[in-house]
Design a protein around this motif. Sequence first.
Motif, PDB file in Angstrom:
ATOM      1  N   VAL A 106       3.545  20.599  -9.124  1.00 53.76           N
ATOM      2  CA  VAL A 106       4.058  21.385  -8.000  1.00 53.76           C
ATOM      3  C   VAL A 106       4.675  22.684  -8.510  1.00 53.76           C
ATOM      4  O   VAL A 106       4.480  23.759  -7.928  1.00 53.76           O
ATOM      5  N   ALA A 107       5.410  22.587  -9.630  1.00 58.52           N
ATOM      6  CA  ALA A 107       6.040  23.779 -10.192  1.00 58.52           C
ATOM      7  C   ALA A 107       4.984  24.771 -10.676  1.00 58.52           C
ATOM      8  O   ALA A 107       5.116  25.981 -10.452  1.00 58.52           O
ATOM      9  N   ALA A 108       3.920  24.271 -11.324  1.00 61.97           N
ATOM     10  CA  ALA A 108       2.853  25.160 -11.800  1.00 61.97           C
ATOM     11  C   ALA A 108       2.161  25.846 -10.629  1.00 61.97           C
ATOM     12  O   ALA A 108       1.861  27.043 -10.686  1.00 61.97           O
ATOM     13  N   LYS A 109       1.929  25.115  -9.571  1.00 58.86           N
ATOM     14  CA  LYS A 109       1.309  25.701  -8.366  1.00 58.86           C
ATOM     15  C   LYS A 109       2.221  26.777  -7.772  1.00 58.86           C
ATOM     16  O   LYS A 109       1.764  27.843  -7.363  1.00 58.86           O
ATOM     17  N   PHE A 110       3.522  26.483  -7.745  1.00 62.91           N
ATOM     18  CA  PHE A 110       4.486  27.455  -7.219  1.00 62.91           C
ATOM     19  C   PHE A 110       4.487  28.741  -8.051  1.00 62.91           C
ATOM     20  O   PHE A 110       4.459  29.849  -7.513  1.00 62.91           O
ATOM     21  N   PHE A 111       4.532  28.595  -9.391  1.00 60.03           N
ATOM     22  CA  PHE A 111       4.540  29.777 -10.261  1.00 60.03           C
ATOM     23  C   PHE A 111       3.264  30.585 -10.095  1.00 60.03           C
ATOM     24  O   PHE A 111       3.292  31.814 -10.089  1.00 60.03           O
ATOM     25  N   GLY A 112       2.120  29.893  -9.975  1.00 64.29           N
ATOM     26  CA  GLY A 112       0.848  30.588  -9.809  1.00 64.29           C
ATOM     27  C   GLY A 112       0.798  31.409  -8.542  1.00 64.29           C
ATOM     28  O   GLY A 112       0.304  32.540  -8.537  1.00 64.29           O
ATOM     29  N   THR A 113       1.317  30.861  -7.441  1.00 66.34           N
ATOM     30  CA  THR A 113       1.312  31.612  -6.176  1.00 66.34           C
ATOM     31  C   THR A 113       2.392  32.695  -6.166  1.00 66.34           C
ATOM     32  O   THR A 113       2.174  33.776  -5.616  1.00 66.34           O
ATOM     33  N   LYS A 114       3.528  32.425  -6.780  1.00 65.41           N
ATOM     34  CA  LYS A 114       4.633  33.388  -6.782  1.00 65.41           C
ATOM     35  C   LYS A 114       4.276  34.643  -7.574  1.00 65.41           C
ATOM     36  O   LYS A 114       4.549  35.772  -7.154  1.00 65.41           O
ATOM     37  N   PHE A 115       3.649  34.452  -8.747  1.00 64.62           N
ATOM     38  CA  PHE A 115       3.353  35.582  -9.623  1.00 64.62           C
ATOM     39  C   PHE A 115       1.899  36.039  -9.530  1.00 64.62           C
ATOM     40  O   PHE A 115       1.495  36.917 -10.278  1.00 64.62           O
ATOM     41  N   ALA A 116       1.125  35.447  -8.631  1.00 67.87           N
ATOM     42  CA  ALA A 116      -0.282  35.797  -8.428  1.00 67.87           C
ATOM     43  C   ALA A 116      -1.054  35.771  -9.746  1.00 67.87           C
ATOM     44  O   ALA A 116      -1.678  36.753 -10.161  1.00 67.87           O
ATOM     45  N   CYS A 117      -0.966  34.619 -10.428  1.00 71.79           N
ATOM     46  CA  CYS A 117      -1.635  34.467 -11.715  1.00 71.79           C
ATOM     47  C   CYS A 117      -2.019  33.003 -11.913  1.00 71.79           C
ATOM     48  O   CYS A 117      -1.718  32.160 -11.081  1.00 71.79           O
ATOM     49  N   GLY A 118      -2.668  32.717 -13.028  1.00 70.86           N
ATOM     50  CA  GLY A 118      -3.015  31.339 -13.350  1.00 70.86           C
ATOM     51  C   GLY A 118      -1.826  30.625 -13.966  1.00 70.86           C
ATOM     52  O   GLY A 118      -1.030  31.213 -14.699  1.00 70.86           O
TER      53      GLY A 118
END
Length: 185
Positions: free
Chosen positions: A130-142
Amino acid sequence: MTNESTNVAERLKLGPRENVTYPIVMKYCGHCTMPIEYCEYYPEYDKCKDWLERNLPDDFERLKIEEEQAAADGTDDDKKRQKRGGKGLLRVKKKEDVPKRICVSRAARGKKKSVTVVTGLSTFDIDLKVAAKFFGTKFACGSSVTGDDEIVIQGDVKDDLFDVIPDKWAEIDEDVIEDLGDQKR
């Protein structure tokens, strides 16, 4: 032979049985979610007993009397429990006392590109996927979970994480986030 076949036919007769009250009411344990007769096969039977004693005291007394009778008869509790293999043996993970801190570092990837590595989120019982998904959407990156307690975010977002993590998860204070600087992977 006919006598025996009529006995079998009566035992297998369909429909309601005599001396049984319908509908049959099943009581389930609030801890292990199994019928209370099967709690004794659960690895955390003591917690089931505590729950039964608090919530269903009459059934707890009945089970307690049955256990005492079984102990007096000499039936061994070890014979009931499954010894090895299968689903009968649930492993209860013990949480180690690991210091609660989050480490953020930047690692070079090629010549001009870099990734940000976040470790320690699992000590706060945060789901890493969930945290990885959040970081990916927050920073628009993989962003992906790579190890036991490691999230790799593509790009240099280390400075932004000091603000984003405490905003998203209130139980994490900004003081427990440690900057490890540039690291080699």
